[in-house]
Design a protein around this motif. Structure first.
Motif, PDB file in Angstrom:
ATOM      1  N   ASP A 248      51.984  26.850 -35.839  1.00 52.49           N
ATOM      2  CA  ASP A 248      52.462  28.218 -35.841  1.00 52.49           C
ATOM      3  C   ASP A 248      51.401  29.220 -35.379  1.00 52.49           C
ATOM      4  OD1 ASP A 248      51.003  27.641 -38.183  1.00 52.49           O
ATOM      5  OD2 ASP A 248      52.027  29.203 -39.328  1.00 52.49           O
ATOM      6  N   VAL A 249      50.124  28.928 -35.630  1.00 55.45           N
ATOM      7  CA  VAL A 249      49.071  29.840 -35.174  1.00 55.45           C
ATOM      8  C   VAL A 249      49.026  29.856 -33.647  1.00 55.45           C
ATOM      9  CG1 VAL A 249      46.616  30.379 -35.225  1.00 55.45           C
ATOM     10  CG2 VAL A 249      47.734  29.494 -37.282  1.00 55.45           C
ATOM     11  N   GLY A 250      49.065  28.676 -33.050  1.00 57.55           N
ATOM     12  CA  GLY A 250      49.079  28.602 -31.592  1.00 57.55           C
ATOM     13  C   GLY A 250      50.314  29.251 -30.987  1.00 57.55           C
ATOM     14  N   ARG A 251      51.462  29.078 -31.641  1.00 58.04           N
ATOM     15  CA  ARG A 251      52.688  29.681 -31.113  1.00 58.04           C
ATOM     16  C   ARG A 251      52.593  31.210 -31.093  1.00 58.04           C
ATOM     17  NH1 ARG A 251      54.977  25.276 -33.882  1.00 58.04           N
ATOM     18  NH2 ARG A 251      55.391  26.515 -35.769  1.00 58.04           N
ATOM     19  N   GLU A 252      51.994  31.778 -32.117  1.00 53.83           N
ATOM     20  CA  GLU A 252      51.829  33.230 -32.130  1.00 53.83           C
ATOM     21  C   GLU A 252      50.806  33.675 -31.078  1.00 53.83           C
ATOM     22  OE1 GLU A 252      51.982  37.325 -33.038  1.00 53.83           O
ATOM     23  OE2 GLU A 252      53.404  35.655 -33.135  1.00 53.83           O
ATOM     24  N   PHE A 253      49.766  32.885 -30.887  1.00 54.68           N
ATOM     25  CA  PHE A 253      48.780  33.195 -29.841  1.00 54.68           C
ATOM     26  C   PHE A 253      49.457  33.206 -28.470  1.00 54.68           C
ATOM     27  CE2 PHE A 253      45.436  32.386 -26.805  1.00 54.68           C
ATOM     28  CZ  PHE A 253      44.333  33.070 -27.308  1.00 54.68           C
ATOM     29  N   VAL A 254      50.255  32.183 -28.186  1.00 53.64           N
ATOM     30  CA  VAL A 254      50.957  32.090 -26.903  1.00 53.64           C
ATOM     31  C   VAL A 254      51.979  33.214 -26.765  1.00 53.64           C
ATOM     32  CG1 VAL A 254      52.608  30.676 -25.612  1.00 53.64           C
ATOM     33  CG2 VAL A 254      50.552  29.627 -26.582  1.00 53.64           C
ATOM     34  N   ARG A 255      52.710  33.505 -27.836  1.00 47.75           N
ATOM     35  CA  ARG A 255      53.686  34.590 -27.776  1.00 47.75           C
ATOM     36  C   ARG A 255      53.008  35.926 -27.472  1.00 47.75           C
ATOM     37  NH1 ARG A 255      55.318  38.878 -29.749  1.00 47.75           N
ATOM     38  NH2 ARG A 255      53.589  38.923 -31.250  1.00 47.75           N
ATOM     39  N   GLY A 256      51.909  36.187 -28.165  1.00 48.62           N
ATOM     40  CA  GLY A 256      51.181  37.430 -27.943  1.00 48.62           C
ATOM     41  C   GLY A 256      50.609  37.534 -26.547  1.00 48.62           C
ATOM     42  N   SER A 257      50.186  36.394 -25.979  1.00 51.02           N
ATOM     43  CA  SER A 257      49.713  36.371 -24.594  1.00 51.02           C
ATOM     44  C   SER A 257      50.864  36.674 -23.636  1.00 51.02           C
ATOM     45  CB  SER A 257      49.105  35.001 -24.282  1.00 51.02           C
ATOM     46  OG  SER A 257      48.931  34.814 -22.894  1.00 51.02           O
ATOM     47  N   ALA A 258      51.982  35.988 -23.817  1.00 52.94           N
ATOM     48  CA  ALA A 258      53.123  36.168 -22.914  1.00 52.94           C
ATOM     49  C   ALA A 258      53.671  37.592 -22.969  1.00 52.94           C
ATOM     50  CB  ALA A 258      54.218  35.166 -23.264  1.00 52.94           C
ATOM     51  N   GLU A 259      53.706  38.171 -24.149  1.00 59.61           N
ATOM     52  CA  GLU A 259      54.197  39.541 -24.305  1.00 59.61           C
ATOM     53  C   GLU A 259      53.395  40.519 -23.439  1.00 59.61           C
ATOM     54  OE1 GLU A 259      54.297  43.031 -27.735  1.00 59.61           O
ATOM     55  OE2 GLU A 259      54.046  40.932 -28.340  1.00 59.61           O
ATOM     56  N   GLN A 260      52.115  40.208 -23.241  1.00 56.63           N
ATOM     57  CA  GLN A 260      51.238  41.102 -22.485  1.00 56.63           C
ATOM     58  C   GLN A 260      51.001  40.625 -21.047  1.00 56.63           C
ATOM     59  OE1 GLN A 260      48.046  42.788 -25.399  1.00 56.63           O
ATOM     60  NE2 GLN A 260      48.675  40.815 -26.263  1.00 56.63           N
ATOM     61  N   GLY A 261      51.832  39.664 -20.610  1.00 56.89           N
ATOM     62  CA  GLY A 261      51.777  39.215 -19.221  1.00 56.89           C
ATOM     63  C   GLY A 261      50.922  38.013 -18.953  1.00 56.89           C
ATOM     64  N   GLY A 262      50.523  37.289 -19.983  1.00 64.76           N
ATOM     65  CA  GLY A 262      49.648  36.132 -19.816  1.00 64.76           C
ATOM     66  C   GLY A 262      50.376  34.870 -19.405  1.00 64.76           C
ATOM     67  N   LEU A 263      49.601  33.851 -19.025  1.00 66.09           N
ATOM     68  CA  LEU A 263      50.145  32.600 -18.503  1.00 66.09           C
ATOM     69  C   LEU A 263      50.121  31.461 -19.516  1.00 66.09           C
ATOM     70  CD1 LEU A 263      48.361  32.644 -15.003  1.00 66.09           C
ATOM     71  CD2 LEU A 263      50.692  33.384 -15.530  1.00 66.09           C
ATOM     72  N   MET A 264      49.501  31.652 -20.654  1.00 68.68           N
ATOM     73  CA  MET A 264      49.261  30.578 -21.605  1.00 68.68           C
ATOM     74  C   MET A 264      50.569  29.995 -22.140  1.00 68.68           C
ATOM     75  SD  MET A 264      46.082  29.747 -22.517  1.00 68.68           S
ATOM     76  CE  MET A 264      45.262  31.340 -22.549  1.00 68.68           C
ATOM     77  N   THR A 265      50.595  28.659 -22.300  1.00 66.35           N
ATOM     78  CA  THR A 265      51.754  27.974 -22.883  1.00 66.35           C
ATOM     79  C   THR A 265      51.288  27.056 -24.013  1.00 66.35           C
ATOM     80  OG1 THR A 265      51.648  26.011 -21.470  1.00 66.35           O
ATOM     81  CG2 THR A 265      52.836  27.933 -20.592  1.00 66.35           C
ATOM     82  N   MET A 266      52.232  26.636 -24.845  1.00 69.40           N
ATOM     83  CA  MET A 266      51.891  25.674 -25.893  1.00 69.40           C
ATOM     84  C   MET A 266      51.455  24.349 -25.298  1.00 69.40           C
ATOM     85  SD  MET A 266      51.818  26.962 -28.856  1.00 69.40           S
ATOM     86  CE  MET A 266      51.714  25.451 -29.849  1.00 69.40           C
ATOM     87  N   ALA A 267      52.007  24.001 -24.140  1.00 76.96           N
ATOM     88  CA  ALA A 267      51.580  22.762 -23.480  1.00 76.96           C
ATOM     89  C   ALA A 267      50.110  22.846 -23.081  1.00 76.96           C
ATOM     90  CB  ALA A 267      52.447  22.498 -22.250  1.00 76.96           C
TER      91      ALA A 267
END
Length: 617
Positions: A248-267
């Protein structure tokens, strides 16, 4: 707890009185017998001392200091990258820890060029690689420490609840507040006084990070649940690793990145791995010097030492014009190779490191040194024949050095200051040693102010992707690609003599790091300085290599010297084609440990500028 606090108070007083032995330095040598902790902030050094006082080893203390400096934004934070050299007294081996993040999905040259970039950007979510520091800390602790994650993160937890902000960080936040305001989660954390004249936390103000406190608490909770389920210490620590990179920590990190235009994925997070690896080394006059391999700039120090070994440095004299010229030329030769041949060794093509580090190659490179003037046109060499191969990239070398070149003589004062800041960008350093013989040398970095904070994790995102290039002819080994590490500047050092630790050393900075560490090493080995003298000694800084950040500029001939350098030496250097700038402090800042085998003690050296601090017992 009260006993521990009282002990630390006594130790801090002792640091101010022990062991200068009459040396003319601004700080005393830190003489210790049991343990030593040095890092970039006094509070973080105290975190390491607390762990030592509770029975932890040097790895435990290093992890506590790492967590503390990340929490304090000491030119890094929790989403950055970590790398370390560790001497294991049980195996008598030096091991490397590679916790540098990789480019995320979609991070291709075409992606960045399509958006008008010449390099990945200096700031924002598109400069991010996967976070490495959480995994690096957890792996280091699991594999080499003795304590639980809850124990080593206790100082970080308490600091996240609130610690008095230092002026250096406060000023950095205020300076960069306009960028910080563009990222909602960063704005909420770092600018508690929006709309006021000063929007950053004030020096001395209690700075609170509730989201970070919750995230660290979740990692500790994962460990606690694993222990309750019957898992061992190591497995329980790796349960926290999984909660970050796969939970869940990683999922929130990825969500927060994507919300701001980032490329990071859980994969991307799931596929990334910390590497425990064999470092590279060279022998300089009977001393084995160890550095991390080509995913950082570490081998450049080894290349330089191989060339310097062919010269009579003592006869030249410390910081004579001849010595400075020879040092500058050798660094130019070694860094030109760095700029073309260094990259991620786990991603093709394979770097010709055996050739680059061969003594024969060094001898031939040293023959290129002009005795009378700076060579502005030094190119990368061809190390392939020194490992019995043919260089597949010779055509690219024909274009060298026709890119990124600036004119040092044309820089005005403001531009020169900007260049100097860029070359010295980033990181802190950590040194931890104990009486059992564990030695840890770390230069963590990334996610510095101004950084994008990813969602409600409280974790800043790394800016390390800017160290990639987008064109193979600039460096065929360091072209950005998903899953690939950028060639970073982060470069701790460790040296052995007769198979035992001799020196452990690291420094803040960017492209200046190995420049300073080369000179620190020579100050001790060639010029007989003690460790504190060597930490404070007057160094030079070259700008002839390509900057690893922003627009990757190079300024041939630009040379920083110490303002105490005699006028006649300066004039001789100017006559040789150097463009000089004089600085009050030019030593790094370096933090280091010398191991006194005669007396069975260690000597700590801590930089005399900035906020670096050591505690010893």
């Amino acid at each position: 707890m009260k006993k521990n606090v009282a002990l630390i108070g006594v130790l801090l007083l002792l640091v101010n009185f022990l062991g200068s032995s009459g040396q003319k330095t601004e700080k005393p040598v830190l003489h210790g017998r049991n343990w030593l902790a040095i890092t970039g902030k006094p509070l973080a050094a105290t975190a390491g001392a607390l762990i030592f006082a509770r029975g932890g080893n040097a790895v435990d203390a290093a992890c506590a200091m790492l967590g503390a400096v990340c929490t304090m934004y000491d030119v890094l934070s929790w989403g950055g990258e970590t790398q370390a050299l560790i001497f294991n007294p049980r195996t008598k081996k030096v091991v490397g820890l590679n916790a540098l993040g990789v480019a995320p999905s979609g991070a291709t040259p075409e992606f960045y060029k399509g958006r008008g970039y010449e390099y990945p950007p200096e700031h924002g979510v598109l400069s991010a690689v996967t976070p490495g520091t959480p995994g690096g800390l957890l792996t280091m602790l699991a594999e080499f420490g003795t304590m639980s994650l809850a124990q080593v993160l206790e100082p970080s937890l308490r600091m996240a609840e609130g610690y008095p902000m230092d002026k250096e960080t406060s000023d950095r936040i205020e300076k960069d507040k306009d960028k910080i305001k563009t990222w909602p989660y960063s704005r909420a954390v770092l600018l508690p006084h929006l709309g006021a004249g000063r929007e950053a936390p004030a020096a001395g103000e209690v700075f609170r990070q509730p989201d970070l406190r919750e995230t660290l608490g979740k990692l500790i909770e994962a460990e606690r649940k694993a222990l309750a389920a019957g898992k061992g210490r190591k497995e329980a620590i790796y349960a926290a690793y999984d909660r970050f990179y796969r939970g869940d920590v990683g999922r929130e990190f990825v969500r927060g990145s994507a919300e701001q235009g980032g490329l990071m994925t859980m994969a991307d997070l799931d596929a990334w791995r910390v590497r425990i690896e064999e470092p590279v080394s060279t022998n300089y006059k009977g001393i084995e010097v160890y550095k991390l391999t080509s995913w950082v700039q570490g081998p450049v120090m080894l290349q330089a030492l191989n060339m310097l070994e062919t010269l009579d440095l003592k006869a030249m004299g410390y910081n004579s014009a001849a010595y400075i010229h020879a040092l500058y030329q050798v660094m130019s030769l070694a860094f030109a190779d760095r700029d073309f041949y260094y990259g991620d060794p786990y991603y093709p093509p394979q770097e010709p490191l055996a050739g680059l580090l061969s003594k024969a190659y060094a001898r031939d490179r040293a023959k290129l040194i002009r005795p009378d003037a700076n060579d502005r046109d030094i190119k990368p060499g061809d190390p392939y024949p020194y490992e019995g191969k043919t260089n597949p990239f010779l055509a690219y070398l024909e274009r060298w050095p026709g890119w990124g070149r600036g004119e040092a003589a044309a820089l005005d004062a403001a531009e020169a200051a900007e260049v100097e800041q860029a070359f010295a960008t980033g990181t802190t350093s950590i040194q931890a040693v104990d009486k059992e013989g564990w030695v840890v040398s770390v230069t963590p970095s990334g996610a510095w102010v101004p950084c994008v904070i990813a969602g409600r994790t409280g974790f800043g995102m790394s800016q390390r992707a800017q160290s990639f290039v987008l064109d193979a002819w600039k460096n065929p080994f360091n072209v950005i690609a998903p899953g690939k590490r950028p060639r970073a500047t982060l470069t701790p050092g460790l040296a052995l003599k007769d198979g035992l630790p001799f020196l452990s050393f690291a420094v803040q900075g960017g492209d200046t790091q190995d420049q300073n560490l080369i000179q620190f090493f020579l100050n001790i080995v060639e010029f007989g300085m003690n460790v504190q003298e060597a930490c404070e000694a007057a160094n030079i800084t070259s700008y002839q290599m390509h900057d690893s950040f922003a627009d990757h500029k190079t300024f041939p001939g630009k040379l920083d010297v110490n303002d105490k350098l005699p006028a006649e030496v300066r004039e001789r250097l100017r006559a040789m084609g150097y463009v000089l700038a004089a600085k009050r402090y030019t030593s790094g800042p370096i933090n280091a440990v010398f191991f006194d085998r005669v007396h069975g003690t260690f000597w700590g050296g801590s930089s005399n500028f900035g906020e670096d601090y050591g505690v010893v017992w």
